[in-house]
Design a protein around this motif. Sequence first.
Motif, PDB file in Angstrom:
ATOM      1  N   ALA A   1      12.285  17.298   6.359  1.00 12.93           N
ATOM      2  CA  ALA A   1      12.462  15.896   5.970  1.00 12.93           C
ATOM      3  C   ALA A   1      11.719  14.964   6.927  1.00 12.93           C
ATOM      4  CB  ALA A   1      13.944  15.554   5.935  1.00 12.93           C
ATOM      5  N   ALA A   2      11.757  15.250   8.214  1.00 11.55           N
ATOM      6  CA  ALA A   2      11.056  14.419   9.194  1.00 11.55           C
ATOM      7  C   ALA A   2       9.544  14.493   8.990  1.00 11.55           C
ATOM      8  CB  ALA A   2      11.413  14.866  10.614  1.00 11.55           C
ATOM      9  N   LEU A   3       9.033  15.676   8.734  1.00 10.18           N
ATOM     10  CA  LEU A   3       7.603  15.827   8.480  1.00 10.18           C
ATOM     11  C   LEU A   3       7.199  15.093   7.209  1.00 10.18           C
ATOM     12  CD1 LEU A   3       4.885  17.083   9.231  1.00 10.18           C
ATOM     13  CD2 LEU A   3       5.558  19.102   7.910  1.00 10.18           C
ATOM     14  N   LEU A   4       8.005  15.186   6.179  1.00  9.12           N
ATOM     15  CA  LEU A   4       7.716  14.506   4.921  1.00  9.12           C
ATOM     16  C   LEU A   4       7.713  12.990   5.113  1.00  9.12           C
ATOM     17  CD1 LEU A   4       7.224  14.750   1.872  1.00  9.12           C
ATOM     18  CD2 LEU A   4       9.693  14.680   1.572  1.00  9.12           C
ATOM     19  N   LEU A   5       8.685  12.458   5.856  1.00  7.42           N
ATOM     20  CA  LEU A   5       8.709  11.017   6.127  1.00  7.42           C
ATOM     21  C   LEU A   5       7.493  10.572   6.930  1.00  7.42           C
ATOM     22  CD1 LEU A   5      12.472  10.420   6.944  1.00  7.42           C
ATOM     23  CD2 LEU A   5      11.196   9.583   4.968  1.00  7.42           C
ATOM     24  N   PHE A   6       7.078  11.377   7.892  1.00 10.44           N
ATOM     25  CA  PHE A   6       5.892  11.046   8.679  1.00 10.44           C
ATOM     26  C   PHE A   6       4.647  11.013   7.810  1.00 10.44           C
ATOM     27  CE2 PHE A   6       2.123  12.563  10.930  1.00 10.44           C
ATOM     28  CZ  PHE A   6       1.962  11.515  11.829  1.00 10.44           C
ATOM     29  N   VAL A   7       4.481  12.019   6.967  1.00  4.55           N
ATOM     30  CA  VAL A   7       3.302  12.082   6.100  1.00  4.55           C
ATOM     31  C   VAL A   7       3.286  10.908   5.129  1.00  4.55           C
ATOM     32  CG1 VAL A   7       2.192  13.422   4.271  1.00  4.55           C
ATOM     33  CG2 VAL A   7       2.977  14.565   6.339  1.00  4.55           C
ATOM     34  N   LEU A   8       4.443  10.569   4.553  1.00  6.04           N
ATOM     35  CA  LEU A   8       4.507   9.435   3.638  1.00  6.04           C
ATOM     36  C   LEU A   8       4.156   8.126   4.342  1.00  6.04           C
ATOM     37  CD1 LEU A   8       7.689  10.296   1.542  1.00  6.04           C
ATOM     38  CD2 LEU A   8       5.307  10.337   0.786  1.00  6.04           C
ATOM     39  N   ALA A   9       4.667   7.928   5.546  1.00 11.48           N
ATOM     40  CA  ALA A   9       4.355   6.715   6.302  1.00 11.48           C
ATOM     41  C   ALA A   9       2.868   6.669   6.654  1.00 11.48           C
ATOM     42  CB  ALA A   9       5.200   6.652   7.568  1.00 11.48           C
ATOM     43  N   PHE A  10       2.306   7.804   7.051  1.00 14.13           N
ATOM     44  CA  PHE A  10       0.890   7.856   7.399  1.00 14.13           C
ATOM     45  C   PHE A  10       0.013   7.540   6.194  1.00 14.13           C
ATOM     46  CE2 PHE A  10      -3.168  10.002   8.057  1.00 14.13           C
ATOM     47  CZ  PHE A  10      -3.502   9.546   9.320  1.00 14.13           C
ATOM     48  N   VAL A  11       0.354   8.104   5.049  1.00 13.46           N
ATOM     49  CA  VAL A  11      -0.417   7.851   3.829  1.00 13.46           C
ATOM     50  C   VAL A  11      -0.298   6.384   3.423  1.00 13.46           C
ATOM     51  CG1 VAL A  11      -0.536   8.376   1.360  1.00 13.46           C
ATOM     52  CG2 VAL A  11      -0.377  10.226   3.011  1.00 13.46           C
ATOM     53  N   ALA A  12       0.912   5.808   3.524  1.00 13.40           N
ATOM     54  CA  ALA A  12       1.108   4.406   3.157  1.00 13.40           C
ATOM     55  C   ALA A  12       0.284   3.473   4.049  1.00 13.40           C
ATOM     56  CB  ALA A  12       2.590   4.049   3.243  1.00 13.40           C
ATOM     57  N   VAL A  13       0.275   3.723   5.342  1.00 13.33           N
ATOM     58  CA  VAL A  13      -0.507   2.888   6.262  1.00 13.33           C
ATOM     59  C   VAL A  13      -1.998   3.077   6.008  1.00 13.33           C
ATOM     60  CG1 VAL A  13      -1.108   2.545   8.699  1.00 13.33           C
ATOM     61  CG2 VAL A  13       1.278   2.754   8.009  1.00 13.33           C
ATOM     62  N   SER A  14      -2.415   4.291   5.733  1.00 18.70           N
ATOM     63  CA  SER A  14      -3.825   4.554   5.451  1.00 18.70           C
ATOM     64  C   SER A  14      -4.282   3.822   4.192  1.00 18.70           C
ATOM     65  CB  SER A  14      -4.071   6.052   5.296  1.00 18.70           C
ATOM     66  OG  SER A  14      -3.788   6.719   6.496  1.00 18.70           O
ATOM     67  N   ILE A  15      -3.470   3.858   3.148  1.00 21.12           N
ATOM     68  CA  ILE A  15      -3.825   3.176   1.902  1.00 21.12           C
ATOM     69  C   ILE A  15      -3.876   1.670   2.120  1.00 21.12           C
ATOM     70  CG2 ILE A  15      -2.982   2.633  -0.424  1.00 21.12           C
ATOM     71  CD1 ILE A  15      -2.028   5.552  -0.593  1.00 21.12           C
ATOM     72  N   LYS A  16      -2.876   1.118   2.840  1.00 24.39           N
ATOM     73  CA  LYS A  16      -2.867  -0.323   3.120  1.00 24.39           C
ATOM     74  C   LYS A  16      -4.107  -0.722   3.907  1.00 24.39           C
ATOM     75  CE  LYS A  16      -1.410  -4.510   3.817  1.00 24.39           C
ATOM     76  NZ  LYS A  16      -1.880  -5.519   2.912  1.00 24.39           N
ATOM     77  N   THR A  17      -4.490   0.095   4.871  1.00 29.64           N
ATOM     78  CA  THR A  17      -5.682  -0.198   5.665  1.00 29.64           C
ATOM     79  C   THR A  17      -6.938  -0.124   4.822  1.00 29.64           C
ATOM     80  OG1 THR A  17      -4.600   0.691   7.624  1.00 29.64           O
ATOM     81  CG2 THR A  17      -6.989   0.492   7.712  1.00 29.64           C
ATOM     82  N   TRP A  18      -7.001   0.855   3.952  1.00 28.12           N
ATOM     83  CA  TRP A  18      -8.178   1.044   3.103  1.00 28.12           C
ATOM     84  C   TRP A  18      -8.327  -0.102   2.103  1.00 28.12           C
ATOM     85  CZ3 TRP A  18      -8.754   3.600  -2.021  1.00 28.12           C
ATOM     86  CH2 TRP A  18     -10.072   3.860  -2.323  1.00 28.12           C
ATOM     87  N   LEU A  19      -7.232  -0.653   1.622  1.00 28.67           N
ATOM     88  CA  LEU A  19      -7.268  -1.708   0.612  1.00 28.67           C
ATOM     89  C   LEU A  19      -7.358  -3.120   1.197  1.00 28.67           C
ATOM     90  CD1 LEU A  19      -4.642  -0.347  -1.949  1.00 28.67           C
ATOM     91  CD2 LEU A  19      -7.136  -0.238  -2.079  1.00 28.67           C
ATOM     92  N   THR A  20      -7.307  -3.245   2.516  1.00 27.63           N
ATOM     93  CA  THR A  20      -7.387  -4.555   3.150  1.00 27.63           C
ATOM     94  C   THR A  20      -8.806  -5.099   3.020  1.00 27.63           C
ATOM     95  OG1 THR A  20      -5.688  -3.950   4.724  1.00 27.63           O
ATOM     96  CG2 THR A  20      -7.072  -5.806   5.321  1.00 27.63           C
ATOM     97  N   THR A  21      -8.895  -6.349   2.552  1.00 25.50           N
ATOM     98  CA  THR A  21     -10.212  -6.968   2.402  1.00 25.50           C
ATOM     99  C   THR A  21     -10.735  -7.429   3.756  1.00 25.50           C
ATOM    100  OG1 THR A  21      -9.254  -9.148   2.028  1.00 25.50           O
ATOM    101  CG2 THR A  21      -9.616  -7.762   0.087  1.00 25.50           C
ATOM    102  N   LYS A  22     -12.038  -7.672   3.811  1.00 23.22           N
ATOM    103  CA  LYS A  22     -12.660  -8.110   5.058  1.00 23.22           C
ATOM    104  C   LYS A  22     -12.119  -9.467   5.474  1.00 23.22           C
ATOM    105  CE  LYS A  22     -16.721  -8.520   7.738  1.00 23.22           C
ATOM    106  NZ  LYS A  22     -16.020  -8.762   8.980  1.00 23.22           N
TER     107      LYS A  22
END
Length: 56
Positions: free
Chosen positions: A17-38
């Motif tokens: 469960a801890a690993l799954l929560l970490f991966v989900l948080a990492f993916v969410a932050v990565s997507i937010k960073t990728w979608l941020t406009t200049k």
Amino acid sequence: MIREVLQNVSYGWLATAALLLFVLAFVAVSIKTWLTTKSEADQQADIPLSDGTRCS
């Protein structure tokens, strides 16, 4: 009695469960960073240098 209960409980799923929560948080932050406009990134970068007034 409590000691017997604690000895019979399996905690192996907590690591999964801890690993799954970490991966989900990492993916969410990565997507937010990728979608941020200049322009949004530039606006956020200027926050530490602002004097508290908002400029649009």
